[in-house]
Scaffold this motif. Sequence first.
Motif, PDB file in Angstrom:
ATOM      1  N   LEU A 177       0.858  -1.183   0.000  1.00 47.43           N
ATOM      2  CA  LEU A 177       0.000   0.000   0.000  1.00 47.43           C
ATOM      3  C   LEU A 177       0.888   1.224   0.000  1.00 47.43           C
ATOM      4  O   LEU A 177       1.985   1.207   0.582  1.00 47.43           O
ATOM      5  N   GLY A 178       0.414   2.309  -0.596  1.00 45.46           N
ATOM      6  CA  GLY A 178       1.084   3.590  -0.446  1.00 45.46           C
ATOM      7  C   GLY A 178       0.771   4.143   0.933  1.00 45.46           C
ATOM      8  O   GLY A 178      -0.223   3.756   1.561  1.00 45.46           O
ATOM      9  N   ILE A 179       1.586   5.053   1.398  1.00 45.68           N
ATOM     10  CA  ILE A 179       1.389   5.607   2.738  1.00 45.68           C
ATOM     11  C   ILE A 179       0.008   6.247   2.892  1.00 45.68           C
ATOM     12  O   ILE A 179      -0.606   6.180   3.948  1.00 45.68           O
ATOM     13  N   ASP A 180      -0.512   6.826   1.828  1.00 51.19           N
ATOM     14  CA  ASP A 180      -1.830   7.460   1.887  1.00 51.19           C
ATOM     15  C   ASP A 180      -2.973   6.457   1.785  1.00 51.19           C
ATOM     16  O   ASP A 180      -4.126   6.810   2.023  1.00 51.19           O
ATOM     17  N   GLU A 181      -2.663   5.226   1.428  1.00 48.01           N
ATOM     18  CA  GLU A 181      -3.695   4.191   1.296  1.00 48.01           C
ATOM     19  C   GLU A 181      -3.917   3.404   2.582  1.00 48.01           C
ATOM     20  O   GLU A 181      -4.937   2.729   2.725  1.00 48.01           O
ATOM     21  N   ALA A 182      -2.976   3.460   3.492  1.00 46.93           N
ATOM     22  CA  ALA A 182      -3.066   2.674   4.728  1.00 46.93           C
ATOM     23  C   ALA A 182      -3.837   3.454   5.783  1.00 46.93           C
ATOM     24  O   ALA A 182      -3.420   4.540   6.190  1.00 46.93           O
ATOM     25  N   ALA A 183      -4.974   2.907   6.212  1.00 50.19           N
ATOM     26  CA  ALA A 183      -5.755   3.548   7.271  1.00 50.19           C
ATOM     27  C   ALA A 183      -5.033   3.463   8.612  1.00 50.19           C
ATOM     28  O   ALA A 183      -5.169   4.336   9.465  1.00 50.19           O
ATOM     29  N   HIS A 184      -4.259   2.403   8.788  1.00 49.33           N
ATOM     30  CA  HIS A 184      -3.494   2.198  10.014  1.00 49.33           C
ATOM     31  C   HIS A 184      -2.413   1.164   9.740  1.00 49.33           C
ATOM     32  O   HIS A 184      -2.460   0.468   8.727  1.00 49.33           O
ATOM     33  N   VAL A 185      -1.459   1.063  10.643  1.00 47.97           N
ATOM     34  CA  VAL A 185      -0.425   0.031  10.599  1.00 47.97           C
ATOM     35  C   VAL A 185      -0.526  -0.731  11.907  1.00 47.97           C
ATOM     36  O   VAL A 185      -0.474  -0.138  12.983  1.00 47.97           O
ATOM     37  N   ASP A 186      -0.696  -2.045  11.803  1.00 46.54           N
ATOM     38  CA  ASP A 186      -0.830  -2.869  13.010  1.00 46.54           C
ATOM     39  C   ASP A 186       0.506  -3.126  13.695  1.00 46.54           C
ATOM     40  O   ASP A 186       0.574  -3.226  14.920  1.00 46.54           O
ATOM     41  N   LEU A 187       1.550  -3.260  12.890  1.00 44.73           N
ATOM     42  CA  LEU A 187       2.876  -3.587  13.430  1.00 44.73           C
ATOM     43  C   LEU A 187       3.917  -3.053  12.477  1.00 44.73           C
ATOM     44  O   LEU A 187       3.795  -3.235  11.266  1.00 44.73           O
ATOM     45  N   ASP A 188       4.928  -2.392  13.021  1.00 49.60           N
ATOM     46  CA  ASP A 188       6.035  -1.907  12.216  1.00 49.60           C
ATOM     47  C   ASP A 188       7.282  -2.670  12.620  1.00 49.60           C
ATOM     48  O   ASP A 188       7.556  -2.827  13.811  1.00 49.60           O
ATOM     49  N   ILE A 189       8.028  -3.146  11.636  1.00 44.50           N
ATOM     50  CA  ILE A 189       9.246  -3.902  11.919  1.00 44.50           C
ATOM     51  C   ILE A 189      10.425  -3.165  11.295  1.00 44.50           C
ATOM     52  O   ILE A 189      10.466  -2.945  10.091  1.00 44.50           O
ATOM     53  N   ASP A 190      11.377  -2.795  12.138  1.00 44.89           N
ATOM     54  CA  ASP A 190      12.574  -2.101  11.688  1.00 44.89           C
ATOM     55  C   ASP A 190      13.676  -2.352  12.717  1.00 44.89           C
ATOM     56  O   ASP A 190      13.401  -2.767  13.842  1.00 44.89           O
ATOM     57  N   GLY A 191      14.889  -2.115  12.336  1.00 40.16           N
ATOM     58  CA  GLY A 191      16.001  -2.229  13.267  1.00 40.16           C
ATOM     59  C   GLY A 191      16.233  -0.898  13.962  1.00 40.16           C
ATOM     60  O   GLY A 191      15.595   0.106  13.662  1.00 40.16           O
ATOM     61  N   VAL A 192      17.148  -0.888  14.903  1.00 41.80           N
ATOM     62  CA  VAL A 192      17.553   0.350  15.574  1.00 41.80           C
ATOM     63  C   VAL A 192      19.071   0.457  15.487  1.00 41.80           C
ATOM     64  O   VAL A 192      19.768  -0.533  15.282  1.00 41.80           O
ATOM     65  N   ASP A 193      19.571   1.665  15.663  1.00 47.19           N
ATOM     66  CA  ASP A 193      21.007   1.876  15.593  1.00 47.19           C
ATOM     67  C   ASP A 193      21.687   1.640  16.940  1.00 47.19           C
ATOM     68  O   ASP A 193      22.840   1.218  16.988  1.00 47.19           O
ATOM     69  N   GLU A 194      20.971   1.923  18.010  1.00 44.71           N
ATOM     70  CA  GLU A 194      21.560   1.785  19.329  1.00 44.71           C
ATOM     71  C   GLU A 194      20.457   1.692  20.378  1.00 44.71           C
ATOM     72  O   GLU A 194      19.393   2.279  20.218  1.00 44.71           O
ATOM     73  N   ILE A 195      20.728   0.940  21.452  1.00 38.17           N
ATOM     74  CA  ILE A 195      19.804   0.860  22.591  1.00 38.17           C
ATOM     75  C   ILE A 195      20.622   1.137  23.843  1.00 38.17           C
ATOM     76  O   ILE A 195      21.649   0.497  24.076  1.00 38.17           O
ATOM     77  N   ASP A 196      20.158   2.098  24.663  1.00 35.17           N
ATOM     78  CA  ASP A 196      20.895   2.442  25.871  1.00 35.17           C
ATOM     79  C   ASP A 196      20.495   1.513  27.023  1.00 35.17           C
ATOM     80  O   ASP A 196      19.593   0.678  26.871  1.00 35.17           O
ATOM     81  N   PRO A 197      21.152   1.617  28.175  1.00 32.50           N
ATOM     82  CA  PRO A 197      20.853   0.724  29.306  1.00 32.50           C
ATOM     83  C   PRO A 197      19.407   0.793  29.806  1.00 32.50           C
ATOM     84  O   PRO A 197      18.922  -0.130  30.447  1.00 32.50           O
ATOM     85  N   GLN A 198      18.686   1.892  29.505  1.00 31.47           N
ATOM     86  CA  GLN A 198      17.284   2.016  29.902  1.00 31.47           C
ATOM     87  C   GLN A 198      16.344   1.535  28.794  1.00 31.47           C
ATOM     88  O   GLN A 198      15.140   1.726  28.863  1.00 31.47           O
ATOM     89  N   PHE A 199      16.902   0.911  27.764  1.00 33.51           N
ATOM     90  CA  PHE A 199      16.149   0.385  26.612  1.00 33.51           C
ATOM     91  C   PHE A 199      15.493   1.462  25.763  1.00 33.51           C
ATOM     92  O   PHE A 199      14.488   1.232  25.119  1.00 33.51           O
ATOM     93  N   ASN A 200      16.075   2.668  25.743  1.00 33.76           N
ATOM     94  CA  ASN A 200      15.662   3.692  24.812  1.00 33.76           C
ATOM     95  C   ASN A 200      16.352   3.411  23.481  1.00 33.76           C
ATOM     96  O   ASN A 200      17.579   3.200  23.454  1.00 33.76           O
ATOM     97  N   ALA A 201      15.589   3.398  22.413  1.00 34.64           N
ATOM     98  CA  ALA A 201      16.143   3.084  21.102  1.00 34.64           C
ATOM     99  C   ALA A 201      16.451   4.359  20.332  1.00 34.64           C
ATOM    100  O   ALA A 201      15.710   5.341  20.399  1.00 34.64           O
TER     101      ALA A 201
END
Length: 94
Positions: free
Chosen positions: A67-91
């Motif tokens: 779907l294009g971004i304008d076609e999606a009424a909602h997103v149930d789950l987003d899957i992506d990586g992160v560059d870094e996670i600190d000791p408090q689990f902030n991504a």
Amino acid sequence: MNLKENAARAALRYVRDGMTLGLGTGSTAGYAVIGIGELVRQGYHLQAVATSEATAAQARALDIPLLGIDEAAHVDLDIDGVDEIDPQFNAIKG
């Protein structure tokens, strides 16, 4: 299996039939897209919104409905990586 592939496979445990998924960009997300393609081949009814043309091309090659971004009424789950996670689990996502 490397850590990024393990992370992607763990995220796939949250995918349910009928979901609209957000597909990130990068190596971890790429592993997830492969897994989502496997789920589609198994009969899951999924659709996705890609964050980049590279991810969209990968999804199309695996027959994941997009779907294009304008076609999606909602997103149930987003899957992506992160560059870094600190000791408090902030991504940090670059």
